[in-house]
Design a protein around this motif. Structure first.
Motif, short mmCIF file in Angstrom:
data_model
loop_
_atom_site.label_atom_id
_atom_site.label_comp_id
_atom_site.label_asym_id
_atom_site.label_seq_id
_atom_site.Cartn_x
_atom_site.Cartn_y
_atom_site.Cartn_z
N LEU A 90 8.46 16.85 -4.08
CA LEU A 90 8.61 17.23 -5.49
C LEU A 90 7.27 17.72 -6.06
O LEU A 90 7.23 18.66 -6.84
N HIS A 91 6.20 17.09 -5.62
CA HIS A 91 4.88 17.53 -6.08
C HIS A 91 4.54 18.92 -5.58
O HIS A 91 3.86 19.69 -6.26
N ALA A 92 5.04 19.25 -4.40
CA ALA A 92 4.73 20.56 -3.83
C ALA A 92 5.30 21.68 -4.71
O ALA A 92 4.80 22.80 -4.71
N THR A 99 2.16 17.88 -15.91
CA THR A 99 2.63 16.49 -15.96
C THR A 99 2.67 15.81 -14.59
O THR A 99 3.06 14.65 -14.48
N TYR A 100 2.25 16.53 -13.59
CA TYR A 100 2.18 16.01 -12.21
C TYR A 100 1.61 14.58 -12.13
O TYR A 100 2.17 13.72 -11.46
N PRO A 101 0.49 14.29 -12.85
CA PRO A 101 -0.05 12.93 -12.72
C PRO A 101 0.90 11.85 -13.22
O PRO A 101 0.83 10.70 -12.75
N TYR A 135 -2.42 -1.22 -3.65
CA TYR A 135 -3.49 -0.31 -3.24
C TYR A 135 -2.98 1.11 -3.01
O TYR A 135 -1.90 1.29 -2.44
N VAL A 136 -3.79 2.06 -3.41
CA VAL A 136 -3.46 3.46 -3.17
C VAL A 136 -4.65 4.12 -2.46
O VAL A 136 -5.69 4.33 -3.09
N PRO A 137 -4.53 4.38 -1.17
CA PRO A 137 -5.64 5.04 -0.49
C PRO A 137 -5.67 6.51 -0.90
O PRO A 137 -4.68 7.22 -0.72
N TYR A 156 4.74 5.38 2.96
CA TYR A 156 4.17 6.73 3.01
C TYR A 156 5.31 7.71 2.77
O TYR A 156 6.35 7.62 3.41
N PHE A 157 5.08 8.65 1.85
CA PHE A 157 6.16 9.60 1.62
C PHE A 157 5.64 11.03 1.59
O PHE A 157 4.48 11.29 1.29
N MET A 158 6.54 11.94 1.93
CA MET A 158 6.24 13.36 1.86
C MET A 158 6.52 13.78 0.42
O MET A 158 7.68 13.74 -0.03
N MET A 213 0.85 -1.18 0.00
CA MET A 213 0.00 0.00 0.00
C MET A 213 0.88 1.23 0.00
O MET A 213 1.91 1.25 0.67
N LEU A 214 0.49 2.25 -0.77
CA LEU A 214 1.34 3.43 -0.86
C LEU A 214 0.52 4.69 -0.89
O LEU A 214 -0.53 4.75 -1.54
N SER A 215 0.98 5.70 -0.17
CA SER A 215 0.33 6.99 -0.30
C SER A 215 1.31 8.13 -0.14
O SER A 215 2.27 8.04 0.63
N GLY A 216 1.08 9.19 -0.89
CA GLY A 216 1.92 10.37 -0.81
C GLY A 216 1.16 11.51 -0.17
O GLY A 216 -0.05 11.63 -0.35
N ILE A 217 1.86 12.31 0.59
CA ILE A 217 1.22 13.42 1.27
C ILE A 217 1.97 14.68 0.88
O ILE A 217 3.17 14.78 1.10
N LYS A 218 1.26 15.63 0.27
CA LYS A 218 1.92 16.85 -0.16
C LYS A 218 2.16 17.74 1.04
O LYS A 218 1.21 18.07 1.74
N PRO A 219 3.41 18.10 1.30
CA PRO A 219 3.69 18.87 2.53
C PRO A 219 3.39 20.35 2.34
O PRO A 219 4.28 21.18 2.42
N LEU A 258 4.19 11.92 -12.76
CA LEU A 258 5.09 11.69 -11.63
C LEU A 258 4.37 10.89 -10.55
O LEU A 258 4.93 9.97 -9.95
N MET A 259 3.12 11.20 -10.34
CA MET A 259 2.34 10.46 -9.35
C MET A 259 2.21 8.99 -9.76
O MET A 259 2.31 8.09 -8.92
N ALA A 260 2.02 8.77 -11.05
CA ALA A 260 1.95 7.38 -11.54
C ALA A 260 3.27 6.67 -11.26
O ALA A 260 3.29 5.51 -10.82
N ALA A 261 4.38 7.37 -11.49
CA ALA A 261 5.69 6.77 -11.22
C ALA A 261 5.84 6.45 -9.74
O ALA A 261 6.34 5.38 -9.37
N ASP A 262 5.38 7.36 -8.87
CA ASP A 262 5.44 7.13 -7.42
C ASP A 262 4.80 5.80 -7.06
O ASP A 262 5.27 5.06 -6.19
N ILE A 263 3.68 5.55 -7.70
CA ILE A 263 2.87 4.36 -7.36
C ILE A 263 3.47 3.11 -7.98
O ILE A 263 3.69 2.09 -7.32
N LEU A 264 3.79 3.20 -9.29
CA LEU A 264 4.23 2.01 -10.03
C LEU A 264 5.60 1.53 -9.59
O LEU A 264 5.90 0.35 -9.65
N ASP A 311 -10.48 13.52 -4.79
CA ASP A 311 -9.77 14.41 -5.70
C ASP A 311 -8.62 13.72 -6.43
O ASP A 311 -8.10 14.25 -7.40
N GLN A 312 -8.21 12.55 -5.93
CA GLN A 312 -7.06 11.87 -6.55
C GLN A 312 -7.43 10.61 -7.33
O GLN A 312 -6.59 9.96 -7.92
N ARG A 313 -8.69 10.28 -7.33
CA ARG A 313 -9.13 9.04 -8.01
C ARG A 313 -8.77 9.02 -9.48
O ARG A 313 -8.32 8.02 -10.03
#
Ligand code: TRP
Length: 337
Positions: free
Chosen positions: A46-48, A129-131, A145-147, A41-43, A8-14, A133-139, A151-153
């Protein structure tokens, strides 16, 4: 044989302060998850960067959020906690994923449309292109699973599409992730506007309790919480449609004390809103006290935080680099000798 846990993985924008809403609605339940899943879980620092950040503030928010998550019970021994930019493989895979994500797909992302409408003077390439990078975070962690919130579905759907496209060309490289809808945590509403969610945000907001608010500020905010004009015995009852403010307070009190809604109603049957709001404020202060103490302690322990970040990045890199090597090879990049 012990079965391998699902990832399971989730990112949190700081980009803001955590609130009572994020705690009761989500984080509180994460501690138990580690038994069932292999959690990352990661902060997402880069997305910020897709929005202009004050450098010192971004650094502070990133470390504070990490410390607060640990203080909330997320055990760094049982979960992989790290800072995104400490694992360069995210950005490296991000580039490759970018090259497999279509302009049309990115153009359809509602978050991009919303954000560029709100922030017309800084519609940068990263925001677009943010999505990817987000796809890369997950893959990159082969996450199952990605909780995510609503807004992120769409971004997780895009991740699935891109992963399938890549796998279609190169074989089974990526696990196809699924959005994970958590068991309903409490949905805590804004104290002054009980029709909208108490969300993480930068501004002061008297309807929002921040995880690190001082007790006197918490008490003051509860004192001003919106209720309704009913008076007399029985006015404290759970009726979210007709009495959203009171229902929200009952929900908060129940979450803090572990009581059921019925027990809360019974306990305050003969009381008015003033007494009740004070009791809710006190229950929140008491619940947050140990978390705040721990978070302050961690924040002042630079050596501990450094070590936490280092270990987390090391654990994450091990998995991430394995996927990156495979992808680089598949697409035809020459391996480093
Ligand atoms: N985009 C997410 C947000 O704005 C943060 C995020 C970045 C994320 N990478 C992720 C969430 C990967 C889940 C998985 O909240």
């Amino acid at each position: 044989m012990e079965e391998k846990k699902k990832v399971m993985l989730s990112g949190i924008k700081p980009s803001g302060d955590l609130t009572l809403g994020s705690y009761l609605g989500a984080i509180k339940n994460w501690a138990e998850r580690a038994e069932q899943f292999d959690c990352f879980y990661f902060m997402a620092d880069l997305h910020a960067l897709t929005e202009r950040q004050d450098p010192a503030e971004l650094r502070r928010h990133t470390l504070e959020q990490l410390a607060q998550y640990v203080a909330c019970g997320l055990d760094p021994e049982k979960n992989t906690l790290f800072i995104q930019s400490h694992v360069p493989a995210h950005a490296q895979l991000g580039w490759v994923i970018n090259c497999f994500t279509m302009f049309g797909e990115l153009s359809r992302m509602t978050q991009f449309k919303d954000k560029s409408a709100k922030n017309a003077e800084n519609i940068n390439g990263g925001l677009f292109t943010y999505p990817a990078l987000m796809a890369a975070d997950i893959l990159i962690y082969q996450a199952d699973y990605v909780p995510v919130g609503d807004d992120q579905r769409q971004h997780v759907e895009l991740t699935r599409d891109v992963a399938r496209r890549f796998n279609g060309i190169y074989g089974d490289v990526f696990k196809i992730p699924e959005p994970y809808i958590p068991k309903i945590g409490a949905r805590i509403m804004d104290l002054l506007d009980p029709e909208s969610k108490m969300s993480k945000s930068d501004d002061i907001g008297n309807g929002r309790i921040k995880l690190m608010d001082r007790p006197e500020d918490i008490m003051r905010k509860f004192k001003r919480a919106v209720t309704d004009s009913e008076t007399g015995a029985g006015c404290i009852r759970f009726d979210p449609v007709n009495k959203p403010g009171v229902a929200n307070l009952i929900q908060i009190y129940a979450s803090c004390t572990g009581e059921t809604f019925e027990q809360v109603e019974a306990e305050f049957a003969g009381h008015g809103y003033g007494d009740f709001k004070k009791a809710v404020g006190e229950s929140v202060v008491e619940m947050l006290r140990p978390i705040q103490t721990e978070a302050h302690k961690l924040m002042s322990d630079k050596a501990y935080l450094d070590e936490l970040c280092r270990k987390g990045a090391e654990k994450a890199s091990y998995v991430a680099e394995k996927t990156l090597r495979k992808v680089y090879k598949k697409v035809g990049l020459v391996p480093k000798a």
